[in-house]
Design a protein around this motif. Structure first.
Motif, short mmCIF file in Angstrom:
data_model
loop_
_atom_site.label_atom_id
_atom_site.label_comp_id
_atom_site.label_asym_id
_atom_site.label_seq_id
_atom_site.Cartn_x
_atom_site.Cartn_y
_atom_site.Cartn_z
N ALA A 70 11.01 -7.33 -18.84
CA ALA A 70 10.47 -8.02 -18.18
C ALA A 70 9.08 -8.13 -18.70
N GLY A 71 8.78 -9.67 -18.15
CA GLY A 71 7.30 -9.75 -19.02
C GLY A 71 6.03 -9.57 -17.65
N VAL A 72 5.28 -9.35 -17.89
CA VAL A 72 3.88 -9.66 -17.33
C VAL A 72 2.91 -10.98 -17.21
N ARG A 73 3.38 -11.80 -17.11
CA ARG A 73 2.19 -12.65 -18.02
C ARG A 73 0.91 -13.01 -17.55
N PHE A 74 0.14 -13.16 -18.08
CA PHE A 74 -1.35 -13.73 -17.44
C PHE A 74 -0.88 -14.98 -17.05
N LEU A 75 -1.57 -15.93 -16.27
CA LEU A 75 -2.07 -17.11 -15.69
C LEU A 75 -3.29 -17.81 -16.40
N THR A 84 1.40 -12.46 -22.76
CA THR A 84 2.95 -11.02 -22.23
C THR A 84 2.90 -9.95 -22.36
N ILE A 85 2.53 -9.04 -21.64
CA ILE A 85 2.78 -7.25 -22.00
C ILE A 85 4.71 -7.13 -21.31
N ASP A 86 5.47 -6.98 -22.41
CA ASP A 86 7.02 -6.81 -22.19
C ASP A 86 6.87 -5.37 -21.72
N VAL A 87 7.86 -5.62 -20.70
CA VAL A 87 7.53 -4.03 -19.97
C VAL A 87 9.24 -3.97 -20.46
N PHE A 88 10.22 -3.20 -21.10
CA PHE A 88 11.19 -2.31 -20.93
C PHE A 88 11.75 -1.40 -19.86
N GLU A 89 12.31 -1.21 -19.65
CA GLU A 89 13.29 -0.47 -18.26
C GLU A 89 12.77 -0.65 -16.98
N PHE A 90 11.71 -1.83 -16.92
CA PHE A 90 11.35 -2.11 -15.56
C PHE A 90 12.05 -1.87 -14.25
N ALA A 91 11.67 -1.08 -13.98
CA ALA A 91 11.55 -0.84 -11.84
C ALA A 91 10.50 -1.08 -11.03
N VAL A 92 11.46 -1.04 -10.18
CA VAL A 92 10.13 -1.11 -8.76
C VAL A 92 10.27 0.26 -8.27
N VAL A 93 9.02 0.75 -7.77
CA VAL A 93 8.49 2.31 -6.98
C VAL A 93 8.47 1.89 -5.93
N GLU A 94 7.75 0.85 -5.45
CA GLU A 94 7.34 0.54 -4.22
C GLU A 94 7.21 -0.55 -3.54
N VAL A 95 7.79 -1.12 -1.99
CA VAL A 95 7.19 -2.49 -1.74
C VAL A 95 6.38 -2.45 -0.26
N ASP A 96 5.50 -2.76 -0.38
CA ASP A 96 4.31 -2.24 0.66
C ASP A 96 4.61 -2.62 2.41
N ASP A 97 5.77 -4.11 1.71
CA ASP A 97 5.73 -4.63 3.27
C ASP A 97 7.12 -5.75 2.77
N SER A 98 7.88 -4.85 3.19
CA SER A 98 9.34 -5.37 2.45
C SER A 98 9.42 -6.83 3.52
#
Length: 267
Positions: A70-75, A84-98
């Protein structure tokens, strides 16, 4: 433009799905430590979904299971990605309100992955300055530690590259005389900070080393050879930076048709 959320300052781009899945107002976690070259947990706050189908695919994956790159992009203020910050093996840990995530409301999400480079509180300040259209003044790098000046150059390169893509940076005609302010140059890193601003104004980039400078002289970085550079303390640079480095700079300039106008400080 990444999307339609005018308040968003970050976005999450998934390489495997080739889409921007989220936008968010705030990013936490990356800048709370000196390095994110290993595993890091971070959060996007007040996020909204951009691509609902891609987000559903992400949510179907088991929390904590790597999804891909994934890439975390600055707008910037116009919603354009400027870094962009490149992130390898990106994963979701928690969503506060699905429910909020699926309904278009804002929500917070915690994520994890392997960062690809070093970031710091200095990085955060530099990028946030770019997000609001800065820097607007010269020499904002003065006073930063050497590592901070290197980061300043890295951010300047990323922002300059983005400007090229968006056709916001065009080469000026040949024959221009640029003025290099040597007052704050005390090492090779600060030389390239000052050179970038001499050519392209506040926050400008024109190489972070000799090879990078040579590449910039080939075009697409704001200047067209032949041109000249006026410096009122070139001989002082020789004393502070060493003759071998300054000779190497002169050799690259001469090879590309750049004339150095060497002047002496008055008084």
């Amino acid at each position: 433009m990444e999307g339609c959320d005018s308040s968003a300052r970050f976005s999450l781009y998934l390489d495997d799905l080739d889409t921007t899945v989220l936008q968010a107002e705030e990013l936490l976690g990356f800048f709370d430590q000196d390095s994110v070259t290993g595993c890091v947990e971070f959060a996007l706050q007040r996020a909204t979904v951009v691509d609902i189908d891609a987000w559903r695919k992400v949510c179907r994956a088991k929390h904590g299971s790597p999804i891909g790159m994934a890439g975390v992009r600055f707008l910037d203020r116009d919603g354009l990605a400027i870094g962009t910050i490149d992130v390898f093996e990106f994963a979701v840990v928690e969503v506060d309100d699905s429910v909020a995530a699926m309904s278009g409301d804002r929500f917070d999400v915690r994520l994890t992955g392997i960062g690809s480079r070093e970031w710091s509180s200095i990085s955060a300040a530099l990028w946030r300055e770019r997000q609001v259209g800065g820097p607007t003044e010269m020499n904002t790098w003065v006073g930063l530690p050497r590592s901070g000046c290197r980061e300043w150059l890295s951010v300047a390169l990323a922002a300059g590259s983005r400007a090229q893509v968006d056709h916001q940076l065009t080469d000026r005609q040949a024959g221009v005389c640029y003025t290099l302010d040597a007052a704050h140059i005390d090492d090779e890193v600060s030389f390239f900070c000052a050179l970038g601003e001499a050519i392209n104004g506040p926050g400008g980039y024109f190489g972070a080393g000799l090879d990078g400078m040579a590449d910039c002289l080939c075009g697409d970085f704001g200047a067209t050879v032949p041109f000249s550079i006026r410096c009122d303390d070139w001989h002082g640079l020789v004393e502070r930076l060493g003759k071998p480095f300054v000779d190497a700079v002169e050799e690259v300039f001469q090879h590309q048709g750049v004339k150095i106008v060497k002047e002496l400080l008055s008084g």
